[in-house]
Design a protein around this motif. Structure first.
Motif, mmCIF file in Angstrom:
data_model
loop_
_atom_site.group_PDB
_atom_site.id
_atom_site.type_symbol
_atom_site.label_atom_id
_atom_site.label_comp_id
_atom_site.label_asym_id
_atom_site.label_seq_id
_atom_site.Cartn_x
_atom_site.Cartn_y
_atom_site.Cartn_z
ATOM 1 N N TYR A 22 6.724 7.422 10.233
ATOM 2 C CA TYR A 22 7.522 7.281 11.457
ATOM 3 C C TYR A 22 8.928 7.833 11.258
ATOM 4 N N ASN A 23 9.530 7.518 10.121
ATOM 5 C CA ASN A 23 10.923 7.897 9.882
ATOM 6 C C ASN A 23 11.110 9.324 9.412
ATOM 7 N N CYS A 24 10.160 9.864 8.688
ATOM 8 C CA CYS A 24 10.339 11.205 8.112
ATOM 9 C C CYS A 24 9.229 12.172 8.486
ATOM 10 N N GLY A 25 8.351 11.768 9.382
ATOM 11 C CA GLY A 25 7.280 12.650 9.823
ATOM 12 C C GLY A 25 6.057 12.571 8.934
ATOM 13 N N LEU A 26 4.932 12.965 9.486
ATOM 14 C CA LEU A 26 3.679 12.898 8.744
ATOM 15 C C LEU A 26 3.711 13.811 7.527
ATOM 16 N N TYR A 27 4.314 14.995 7.680
ATOM 17 C CA TYR A 27 4.415 15.900 6.531
ATOM 18 C C TYR A 27 5.256 15.265 5.426
ATOM 19 N N GLY A 28 6.358 14.636 5.796
ATOM 20 C CA GLY A 28 7.200 13.976 4.803
ATOM 21 C C GLY A 28 6.463 12.870 4.066
ATOM 22 N N SER A 32 5.050 13.249 -0.012
ATOM 23 C CA SER A 32 5.869 12.410 -0.893
ATOM 24 C C SER A 32 5.154 12.136 -2.206
ATOM 25 N N PRO A 33 5.915 11.923 -3.269
ATOM 26 C CA PRO A 33 5.294 11.617 -4.563
ATOM 27 C C PRO A 33 4.525 10.297 -4.528
ATOM 28 N N MET A 34 4.967 9.348 -3.708
ATOM 29 C CA MET A 34 4.271 8.064 -3.642
ATOM 30 C C MET A 34 2.869 8.229 -3.065
ATOM 31 N N TYR A 35 2.751 9.035 -2.027
ATOM 32 C CA TYR A 35 1.438 9.253 -1.407
ATOM 33 C C TYR A 35 0.486 9.908 -2.403
ATOM 34 N N ASP A 50 9.287 4.488 -7.338
ATOM 35 C CA ASP A 50 9.385 5.774 -6.646
ATOM 36 C C ASP A 50 9.830 5.598 -5.199
ATOM 37 N N TRP A 51 9.398 4.501 -4.545
ATOM 38 C CA TRP A 51 9.816 4.238 -3.171
ATOM 39 C C TRP A 51 11.327 4.136 -3.084
ATOM 40 N N LYS A 52 11.917 3.373 -3.990
ATOM 41 C CA LYS A 52 13.376 3.190 -3.968
ATOM 42 C C LYS A 52 14.088 4.512 -4.177
ATOM 43 N N ASN A 53 13.666 5.256 -5.166
ATOM 44 C CA ASN A 53 14.300 6.546 -5.456
ATOM 45 C C ASN A 53 14.108 7.543 -4.315
ATOM 46 N N TYR A 54 12.937 7.568 -3.730
ATOM 47 C CA TYR A 54 12.646 8.516 -2.655
ATOM 48 C C TYR A 54 13.491 8.231 -1.425
#
Length: 71
Positions: A22-28, A32-35, A50-54
């Motif tokens: 929602y906040n950074c788009g589906l591509y984002g 992402s490294p978390m995904y 990784d969530w915190k750093n990202y």
């Protein structure tokens, strides 16, 4: 999001990726490294840090773009 093998997703994991999309788009979200780590191993303990750093790096990089949705 596309189900790439993570069929037993927990509610908090779903909520986190939904928020990211929602906040950074589906591509984002999907780039992402978390995904990528989540798809490889949903129980990877490094995903939380990784969530915190990202979010910190994205907030600095994107700045107003992500935050403007909340204004």
């Amino acid at each position: 999001m596309k189900n790439d093998g993570a069929s037993n997703i927990k509610q908090n994991q779903f909520d986190a990726f939904l928020s990211l999309a929602y906040n950074c788009g589906l591509y984002g979200a999907t780039s992402s490294p978390m995904y990528k780590k989540f798809i490889a191993n949903p129980n990877d303990s490094s995903i939380a840090s990784d969530w915190k750093n990202y979010y910190r790096s994205e907030e600095r990089r994107v700045g107003k773009e992500c935050r403007s949705r909340w204004s």
